[in-house]
Design a protein around this motif. Structure first.
Motif, PDB file in Angstrom:
ATOM      1  N   PHE A  34     -54.554  29.661  25.238  1.00  0.00           N
ATOM      2  CA  PHE A  34     -54.135  30.801  24.417  1.00  0.00           C
ATOM      3  C   PHE A  34     -55.312  31.727  24.137  1.00  0.00           C
ATOM      4  N   GLU A  35     -56.455  31.141  23.812  1.00  0.00           N
ATOM      5  CA  GLU A  35     -57.643  31.943  23.505  1.00  0.00           C
ATOM      6  C   GLU A  35     -58.059  32.762  24.725  1.00  0.00           C
ATOM      7  N   LYS A  36     -58.000  32.146  25.896  1.00  0.00           N
ATOM      8  CA  LYS A  36     -58.404  32.845  27.117  1.00  0.00           C
ATOM      9  C   LYS A  36     -57.432  33.982  27.432  1.00  0.00           C
ATOM     10  N   ALA A  37     -56.159  33.729  27.324  1.00  0.00           N
ATOM     11  CA  ALA A  37     -55.149  34.733  27.669  1.00  0.00           C
ATOM     12  C   ALA A  37     -55.144  35.916  26.712  1.00  0.00           C
ATOM     13  N   ASN A  38     -55.567  35.661  25.465  1.00  0.00           N
ATOM     14  CA  ASN A  38     -55.504  36.708  24.445  1.00  0.00           C
ATOM     15  C   ASN A  38     -56.881  37.193  23.995  1.00  0.00           C
ATOM     16  N   ASP A  39     -57.928  36.757  24.712  1.00  0.00           N
ATOM     17  CA  ASP A  39     -59.299  37.161  24.379  1.00  0.00           C
ATOM     18  C   ASP A  39     -59.559  37.015  22.883  1.00  0.00           C
ATOM     19  N   CYS A  40     -59.309  35.809  22.391  1.00  0.00           N
ATOM     20  CA  CYS A  40     -59.464  35.582  20.959  1.00  0.00           C
ATOM     21  C   CYS A  40     -60.025  34.190  20.711  1.00  0.00           C
ATOM     22  N   LYS A  41     -60.352  33.932  19.463  1.00  0.00           N
ATOM     23  CA  LYS A  41     -60.800  32.607  19.031  1.00  0.00           C
ATOM     24  C   LYS A  41     -59.899  32.167  17.894  1.00  0.00           C
ATOM     25  N   VAL A  42     -59.376  30.949  18.015  1.00  0.00           N
ATOM     26  CA  VAL A  42     -58.554  30.414  16.939  1.00  0.00           C
ATOM     27  C   VAL A  42     -59.448  29.592  16.009  1.00  0.00           C
ATOM     28  N   ASP A  43     -59.581  30.053  14.772  1.00  0.00           N
ATOM     29  CA  ASP A  43     -60.377  29.344  13.766  1.00  0.00           C
ATOM     30  C   ASP A  43     -59.462  28.361  13.044  1.00  0.00           C
ATOM     31  N   VAL A  44     -59.696  27.067  13.288  1.00  0.00           N
ATOM     32  CA  VAL A  44     -58.802  26.036  12.769  1.00  0.00           C
ATOM     33  C   VAL A  44     -59.289  25.511  11.426  1.00  0.00           C
ATOM     34  N   ILE A  45     -58.386  25.483  10.469  1.00  0.00           N
ATOM     35  CA  ILE A  45     -58.638  24.828   9.184  1.00  0.00           C
ATOM     36  C   ILE A  45     -57.671  23.651   9.109  1.00  0.00           C
ATOM     37  N   ALA A  46     -58.196  22.436   9.325  1.00  0.00           N
ATOM     38  CA  ALA A  46     -57.347  21.239   9.356  1.00  0.00           C
ATOM     39  C   ALA A  46     -57.353  20.582   7.984  1.00  0.00           C
ATOM     40  N   VAL A  47     -56.243  20.688   7.304  1.00  0.00           N
ATOM     41  CA  VAL A  47     -56.094  20.148   5.944  1.00  0.00           C
ATOM     42  C   VAL A  47     -54.688  19.559   5.828  1.00  0.00           C
ATOM     43  N   GLY A  48     -54.370  19.015   4.688  1.00  0.00           N
ATOM     44  CA  GLY A  48     -53.016  18.550   4.478  1.00  0.00           C
ATOM     45  C   GLY A  48     -52.035  19.715   4.457  1.00  0.00           C
ATOM     46  N   THR A  49     -50.763  19.413   4.724  1.00  0.00           N
ATOM     47  CA  THR A  49     -49.753  20.472   4.767  1.00  0.00           C
ATOM     48  C   THR A  49     -49.709  21.281   3.471  1.00  0.00           C
ATOM     49  N   GLU A  59     -55.463   5.905  -3.395  1.00  0.00           N
ATOM     50  CA  GLU A  59     -55.265   7.283  -2.956  1.00  0.00           C
ATOM     51  C   GLU A  59     -56.575   7.795  -2.363  1.00  0.00           C
ATOM     52  N   ALA A  60     -56.569   8.014  -1.050  1.00  0.00           N
ATOM     53  CA  ALA A  60     -57.807   8.330  -0.341  1.00  0.00           C
ATOM     54  C   ALA A  60     -58.209   9.795  -0.467  1.00  0.00           C
ATOM     55  N   GLY A  61     -57.230  10.690  -0.480  1.00  0.00           N
ATOM     56  CA  GLY A  61     -57.561  12.114  -0.486  1.00  0.00           C
ATOM     57  C   GLY A  61     -58.235  12.539   0.797  1.00  0.00           C
ATOM     58  N   ARG A  62     -57.875  11.899   1.907  1.00  0.00           N
ATOM     59  CA  ARG A  62     -58.520  12.176   3.187  1.00  0.00           C
ATOM     60  C   ARG A  62     -57.477  12.403   4.280  1.00  0.00           C
ATOM     61  N   GLY A  63     -57.974  12.846   5.459  1.00  0.00           N
ATOM     62  CA  GLY A  63     -57.097  13.100   6.591  1.00  0.00           C
ATOM     63  C   GLY A  63     -56.562  11.822   7.208  1.00  0.00           C
ATOM     64  N   MET A  64     -55.630  11.985   8.142  1.00  0.00           N
ATOM     65  CA  MET A  64     -54.913  10.837   8.701  1.00  0.00           C
ATOM     66  C   MET A  64     -55.830   9.840   9.398  1.00  0.00           C
ATOM     67  N   GLY A  65     -56.747  10.341  10.229  1.00  0.00           N
ATOM     68  CA  GLY A  65     -57.626   9.437  10.953  1.00  0.00           C
ATOM     69  C   GLY A  65     -58.492   8.613  10.016  1.00  0.00           C
ATOM     70  N   GLU A  66     -59.034   9.255   8.999  1.00  0.00           N
ATOM     71  CA  GLU A  66     -59.890   8.543   8.039  1.00  0.00           C
ATOM     72  C   GLU A  66     -59.090   7.511   7.252  1.00  0.00           C
ATOM     73  N   VAL A  67     -57.840   7.838   6.952  1.00  0.00           N
ATOM     74  CA  VAL A  67     -57.005   6.897   6.191  1.00  0.00           C
ATOM     75  C   VAL A  67     -56.667   5.671   7.040  1.00  0.00           C
ATOM     76  N   ILE A  68     -56.406   5.865   8.318  1.00  0.00           N
ATOM     77  CA  ILE A  68     -56.155   4.707   9.198  1.00  0.00           C
ATOM     78  C   ILE A  68     -57.400   3.814   9.236  1.00  0.00           C
ATOM     79  N   THR A  69     -58.561   4.440   9.333  1.00  0.00           N
ATOM     80  CA  THR A  69     -59.810   3.666   9.339  1.00  0.00           C
ATOM     81  C   THR A  69     -59.983   2.900   8.030  1.00  0.00           C
ATOM     82  N   MET A  70     -59.686   3.573   6.918  1.00  0.00           N
ATOM     83  CA  MET A  70     -59.828   2.939   5.596  1.00  0.00           C
ATOM     84  C   MET A  70     -58.864   1.758   5.443  1.00  0.00           C
ATOM     85  N   ALA A  71     -57.621   1.954   5.878  1.00  0.00           N
ATOM     86  CA  ALA A  71     -56.632   0.872   5.792  1.00  0.00           C
ATOM     87  C   ALA A  71     -57.051  -0.299   6.681  1.00  0.00           C
TER      88      ALA A  71
END
Length: 267
Positions: A48-63, A169-181
C-alpha cells in the motif's frame, strides 16, 4: 563557470530529491496490538505504501485507546476488533464507512496441567467461571482493548466480578500477556492469530475454543473529516479500499505462521 554550473545543478538535484523524499504523505493508523504482534502489518502495509507513495505510521494499542485516538482526531483511520464499540464510534459521528476486513476467534489458553479443569469446554463463560472457582491464575489484558472487552462480556455472562490475587490485570498488549501467562503458569484469553504467532514462545495450550461468543471480527473505519477537517480522508479511503480489495484480501488470506492461517475472509 562550467564547474559552478555543474555544482549548482548538483545542488538543485539534491534539493529536488529531498523534496520528493519528504513529500510522501503519512497516514496515521491506530490499530489493535494483535494485528502488529501477529506480524500481519509487516507484510500488509508495504504494498500500500509503495502504490500510494506514503508511509503508514502505526500506533498499536488496545481497541479502546485506538477508538479514543480516532475520536480526538489524532489518527486518520482505525483498524480494530470490538464491533459494538465500532458501531457506536460511527453512530456518534467520529467515523465513516466502517468495513469488515477479516476475522478469527478468541481462545482460552492455559497450562497443560490445567488446574481449573477447563480443557475441552466449548463455553467460554463457563470456562472462566471454573477458573474463578479454582482461583487459578488468570492474566487479563486489563487495557480496554477488544480482547479485554470480550473478556469482560464473558465474566458478565456468568455474573462474576473477577478480583483477588489470582486475577492479574497486565495493562499490556496481547503478545506480552501471553508471555506473562506462560511465566505464571496461568490462563488468559487471546486472539488465535497472536497465539499462533507466539507458539514458539509459549507452551500454553488452547483449552477452550469453538464458542460462537468467541467470534472475533475486525473492522476498518476512517475518521470523519467533518469532525476533524485535517484528517487525510482520501488516503484513509484508499487504505480501506486496499484492505477490502483484491490485493489486501489476498495478502490476508495467504498470511500464515507455522503453516497456519491467522485470519480469515468473509465469503
Amino acid at each position: 563557470m562550467k564547474r559552478f554550473r555543474i555544482l549548482l545543478a548538483a545542488v538543485l538535484a539534491s534539493l529536488l530529491f529531498c523534496g520528493v523524499a519528504t513529500a510522501a504523505e503519512h497516514l496515521r493508523l491506530a490499530t489493535t496490538t494483535s494485528t502488529e504482534n501477529s506480524g500481519l502489518l509487516a507484510v500488509l502495509l508495504p504494498p500500500f505504501e509503495k502504490a500510494n507513495d506514503c508511509k503508514v505510521d502505526v500506533i498499536a494499542v488496545g481497541t479502546g485507546k485506538a477508538i479514543k485516538l480516532g475520536e480526538t482526531g489524532d489518527v486518520d483511520v482505525i483498524l480494530v476488533h470490538a464491533r459494538a464499540r465500532e458501531e457506536k464510534f460511527v453512530a456518534e459521528g467520529y467515523g465513516v464507512n466502517r468495513r469488515d476486513v477479516m476475522y478469527n476467534d478468541f481462545v482460552i489458553l492455559g497450562p497443560a496441567e490445567d488446574p481449573a479443569g477447563i480443557k475441552g469446554l466449548a463455553d467460554g463463560a463457563e470456562a472462566l467461571k471454573k477458573i474463578a472457582a479454582a482461583q487459578a491464575t488468570f492474566v487479563s489484558r486489563g487495557d480496554d482493548s477488544g480482547t479485554h472487552t470480550k473478556e469482560k462480556s464473558l465474566w458478565k455472562k456468568v455474573d462474576i466480578t473477577p478480583e483477588g490475587q489470582w486475577y492479574l490485570e497486565a495493562g499490556r498488549g496481547m503478545g506480552e500477556v501471553i508471555t506473562m501467562a506462560t511465566e505464571r503458569r496461568g490462563y488468559t484469553l487471546a486472539d488465535r492469530g497472536t497465539f499462533i504467532a507466539y507458539k514458539s514462545k509459549t507452551d500454553l495450550q488452547v483449552l477452550t475454543e469453538g464458542d460462537k461468543a468467541l467470534f472475533n471480527p475486525y473492522g476498518v473505519i476512517p475518521v470523519n473529516p467533518k469532525k476533524h477537517p485535517h484528517v487525510k480522508i482520501d488516503l484513509a479511503e484508499a487504505f480501506v479500499a486496499y484492505l477490502t480489495g483484491a490485493e489486501g484480501q489476498s495478502i490476508i488470506a495467504n498470511y500464515r505462521k507455522n503453516g497456519e492461517p491467522l485470519f480469515f475472509l468473509y465469503k
